[in-house]
Write an enzyme that holds these catalytic residues in place. Sequence first.
Site, short mmCIF file in Angstrom:
data_model
loop_
_atom_site.label_atom_id
_atom_site.label_comp_id
_atom_site.label_asym_id
_atom_site.label_seq_id
_atom_site.Cartn_x
_atom_site.Cartn_y
_atom_site.Cartn_z
CD GLU A 1 -2.34 -1.17 2.88
OE1 GLU A 1 -1.98 -0.34 3.74
OE2 GLU A 1 -3.10 -2.12 3.13
CE LYS B 1 10.08 6.60 5.00
NZ LYS B 1 10.97 7.12 5.89
CG ASP C 1 4.62 12.53 4.50
OD1 ASP C 1 4.72 12.18 5.69
OD2 ASP C 1 5.41 13.31 3.96
CB CYS D 1 1.33 46.60 -5.43
SG CYS D 1 0.88 47.87 -6.62
CB CYS E 1 2.46 49.75 -11.25
SG CYS E 1 2.20 49.72 -9.47
CE LYS F 1 6.13 5.08 6.41
NZ LYS F 1 5.92 6.47 6.73
CB CYS G 1 4.51 47.72 -7.33
SG CYS G 1 3.86 46.51 -8.50
CE1 TYR H 1 -2.87 4.02 7.40
CE2 TYR H 1 -2.52 2.09 8.78
CZ TYR H 1 -2.31 3.44 8.52
OH TYR H 1 -1.56 4.19 9.38
CB CYS I 1 -0.95 47.57 -9.98
SG CYS I 1 0.40 46.43 -10.28
#
Length: 704
Positions: free
Chosen positions: A115, A346, A119, A458, A443, A117, A440, A242, A463
């Site tokens: 299955e 892993k 995280d 901004c 602009c 694994k 910015c 599971y 803009c």
Amino acid sequence: MNEQQLHKRLEELRRQIEYHNYQYHVLDQPIVSDYEYDQFMLELRQIEENHPEWITPDSPSQRAGAPVAEKFEKVQHPAPILSLGNAFDADGVRAWLERIAKVDERALDADFVIEPKLDGLSVVLHYQDGIFVQGATRGDGEVGEVITDNLRTIKALPLRIPMTNDRRPTTDSAPSSVLCSPSTLIVRGEAFIRLPDFEELNAELAAAGKKTYVNPRNTAAGALRNLDPAVTASRPLTLLIYQIVDWQDSLTPGPSPSGSGESGLRTKPSNQSETIAYLRALGFPVPESTHCRTIEETIAIHGEWQEKRAALDYEIDGMVIKINNHQLFNDLGVVGKDPRGAVAFKFPAQEVTTQLLDIGVNVGRTGVLTPYAILEPVEVGGVVVKQATLHNFDFIFEKDIRIGDRVRIKRAGDVIPYVIGPIEAARQGKEQPYTPPETCPDCNQPVKRIEGEVAWYCVNAACPAQLIRNVEHFVSRGAMDIVGMGIKIVEQLVTEGLIGDVADLYTLEQEALLALEGFAEKKADNLLEAIATSKGQPLSRLLTALGIRGVGEVVAADLAAHYGSLDTLSQSTPEGLQTIAGIGPNIAQALVDWFERPANHTVLEKLRAANVWPVEQLSAVSSLQSDLPLAGLTFVVTGTLTGFTRANIKAFIQTHGGKVTGSVSKKTNYLIAGENAGSKLTKAQELGVPILSEIDLRQLAGES
Ligand code: IVH
């Protein structure tokens, strides 16, 4: 409806809602629209409001809204919640099998299940007579923390089992399913956040000027262990189950050693592949699991998953190989906290290091500036990465990231690669600390930081970078879904000055488009047609499209179902908005502020003029509902109003349950009088009909 019928309806609604949850969150196959789902929920809530004594913890209305906890209680798990030993390559897996075969030689002939694994975080769920009664974290494996209210907010978690296709609500109330839950069932699984949901959450946080999360796992952990279930509910958690931790049944003396045989509908499964099938049949979301006859087959399956890992919409850090037969698994015993009968195979980490060449800055649709890393190109998991997100400016300073640094990069699934941090030991002294821009980058107007937020903005409403992002969002798939309008076209329209806001899309003409590079008649017509088609989008999508801070698809759907039109929504107050589940003070204020901004007025009026003005039929339930504040009251409106238009005030009264008529009579409950009221006012005074101002009306409706 008499009380008995009403109670039956309540039960039916609960079954319907949970069934649709199951279709949507477990099977990923919704069979009703969000709108229909919302209507069921609304009706359920209304019955429960009138009959609080009927509320049970397994009602879908109770998924969110539990009170803030002071601390989490502790619970002893019925059996140790074990961890896993690791293997890092195929030889490591073969060595594991040899090792355990020395303990019990039956392992040499064993079959396996493999299955993904996941995280996430391990959670333990308790069901008593088919009802979810308690949920806990793994804790130290012996004792976990009780997080029942938080877990209940996860829609993929069945509140009642079995929840299978057979339980599809029918008019016949007898369940057609033969599968039954044992008296006590305790299962274990993994709670996590899918990558697209994680990105959406981060995009919403970024747009609201808030700190974004670094990765899905930490976000899931924080959400599950938050003392306020409302916070958990606002995070897109899901889960996969599971393992059966405990199985007890009052109908049978104990688990049958023969597994689920003929009488097996109330029998504990005796191996892992049956366990997964059994959990699935009960209505749990389960991981994809593969049954393998030999260890070499499991190694091959691991290879296949490694290939498809990058395309998955959730993070996995390897595969779990389990001895299929439970008896053998248990007989093999445990070393420390790791069962001998399973191993985590892993994957190699998707982390690399490279040089940070420079830091660039993006301007988002709300004006938020976000820094990103410009990298010496590097390959991670088969993809060449040149850029990675740096989250926000604080992150750069907290991690002391300098231009020229060697940095660690992570790429997980489909998420945008991100910088983890610098490798300080690799510094050579030439690295330069970073100074954020004062203007910015698009602009050149000065940038500002809003108090209490991490983001820099901004604030120039004109803009062009913001407008481009805004239009991109407006036309995107989850919003107005204007097919064919990609980023390139949006940029062309903005830079060529054809549009100054999103409403201008609806007055574009063929001739103007033909002047753009790459446009011929056909392309222009297709685009205009797609724009015209989008006028038919429902209110929820238009609301999403407007890009109001905090208003994503879910909030937009709630607002649309509650207000029905932009006319009524634009008149709402922060207090009124907060009566809607899921809307807190921040979103409420953001909405009110948005509707107050003159530039947005202009856009709205232009949209209305272009006929982009969806109005939803509010459910009969809500307008007939006897406990809406204006229910049963009849109003007449006269004079010049200041806070409402005529259409608005009518919609406002109706949404709050009231009726509006044209002339004053003895049946009129209130006259709403503005400036310069004439004969209607005199008539009302004669008849003794109470006279209210617009402000009084708002108060009466609970909206002030
Ligand atoms: S089985 C005896 N199966 O990985 C059973 N664990 O590193 C032991 N995990 O603590 C666990 N996906 O939280 C199992 N399909 C899966 C899993 C899984 C994720 C987690 C679990 C465990 C950790 C061990």
